[in-house]
Design a protein around this motif. Sequence first.
Motif, mmCIF file in Angstrom:
data_model
loop_
_atom_site.group_PDB
_atom_site.id
_atom_site.type_symbol
_atom_site.label_atom_id
_atom_site.label_comp_id
_atom_site.label_asym_id
_atom_site.label_seq_id
_atom_site.Cartn_x
_atom_site.Cartn_y
_atom_site.Cartn_z
ATOM 1 N N SER A 164 0.868 -1.185 -0.018
ATOM 2 C CA SER A 164 -0.205 0.090 0.022
ATOM 3 C C SER A 164 0.857 1.188 -0.082
ATOM 4 O O SER A 164 1.787 1.230 0.741
ATOM 5 C CB SER A 164 -0.909 -0.070 1.251
ATOM 6 O OG SER A 164 0.011 -0.016 2.383
ATOM 7 N N TRP A 243 -7.299 2.961 6.609
ATOM 8 C CA TRP A 243 -6.764 2.415 5.074
ATOM 9 C C TRP A 243 -8.264 2.175 4.185
ATOM 10 O O TRP A 243 -9.132 1.923 4.756
ATOM 11 C CB TRP A 243 -6.195 1.156 5.152
ATOM 12 C CG TRP A 243 -6.598 0.079 6.260
ATOM 13 C CD1 TRP A 243 -5.986 -0.156 7.376
ATOM 14 C CD2 TRP A 243 -7.482 -0.847 5.948
ATOM 15 N NE1 TRP A 243 -6.493 -1.434 7.976
ATOM 16 C CE2 TRP A 243 -7.579 -1.874 6.994
ATOM 17 C CE3 TRP A 243 -8.560 -1.157 4.973
ATOM 18 C CZ2 TRP A 243 -8.462 -2.833 7.382
ATOM 19 C CZ3 TRP A 243 -9.349 -2.133 5.162
ATOM 20 C CH2 TRP A 243 -9.572 -2.824 6.383
ATOM 21 N N THR A 255 -4.321 -1.025 -2.088
ATOM 22 C CA THR A 255 -4.593 -0.960 -0.736
ATOM 23 C C THR A 255 -3.756 0.562 -0.594
ATOM 24 O O THR A 255 -3.023 0.710 -1.249
ATOM 25 C CB THR A 255 -3.931 -1.512 0.480
ATOM 26 O OG1 THR A 255 -4.462 -2.976 0.228
ATOM 27 C CG2 THR A 255 -4.180 -1.103 1.833
#
Length: 318
Positions: A164, A243, A255
């Motif tokens: 991410s 998130w 993500t």
Amino acid sequence: MKVRLHGFALDAGCDRISITDLLDQLEAESGPILKFGGQERILLVKNEGQYALGLFVSFKDFKKFCSARRTVGKGVRLKAQDLDPDESLVDFNYFVIHRKTGRGIYQHYHQACRFSRFGAFLSERYRDLLTRRRDVAIKEAGPGAPKKTEREIRKNYKGILDYSVIVRPEKVDDLLDEMLLYRQFQYDMTTFTNQERGTFRSVGPFVKKKRVLLTFDPKLQNPKKVKEGMLDIIDANGVEKGWIKGRDSSNRRVTVRLDENVDVLSEHEYDQVAEEIDVDVLDHDDKPIWDFVKSPMIKRIVQVIGQHPGLFEKPEKK
């Protein structure tokens, strides 16, 4: 054109294969030109102390480039030029990863490999390593091992690499456009809403943080409205951490981590950075040459990481 440094996070989904295991394997496999995402690439990873230092090179598949010449009194002339037969245009991405926490910095500029594509590349390498380790464990158990043993081994070697990019909540809008489907949205709050204060009156004074997890139904989802709703929540509640997970147009996992304490960590002019590049990366046998670890950009990234110990050197509490 700007070259920017962005924070990111890697999380190992299987206890048997850590981020350190992956980085060690990436160093061992560094060097040969490989194909990924329709392009030839070179990945170099060198583990030094607490960091993995890396360079990701992507080859372009055309041999002509166009330039413009401006001449006073004559105007502007466009001209296509050819590269030498043994030359290729390339994009480059330097990166540094903290070996313990899996957090790092990725250098990017317009048209270079995006972090989401680089993360997918690392995810494939993680899956390959996990599969090889699983197969070795099954082989070591022997052909006479009970089927239950093999099932247990396969169960122990399941998991994916989660990757991410880390952004400030107010900068998340453009990154959400990479997702065609939203799966989950988790965010932290330090205060209760007016409606919640009555419900949590007895424990309210003792609460340090409230964590909210929203899971979206993919069958009933309107991505545009879901995105607008998440942005409204972020804006109205002053969300600082959290998130968002979803899928992109290629059905790859995406993500995005929200962190109020991070932004573009450093910014540089492309011409300055490109001018610094004059380095051997492979020898005549396609073996890696590690000269890139001495590059000014690697030194800059390590310095920026040292300036943000809370973001990169401390494992995130989930």
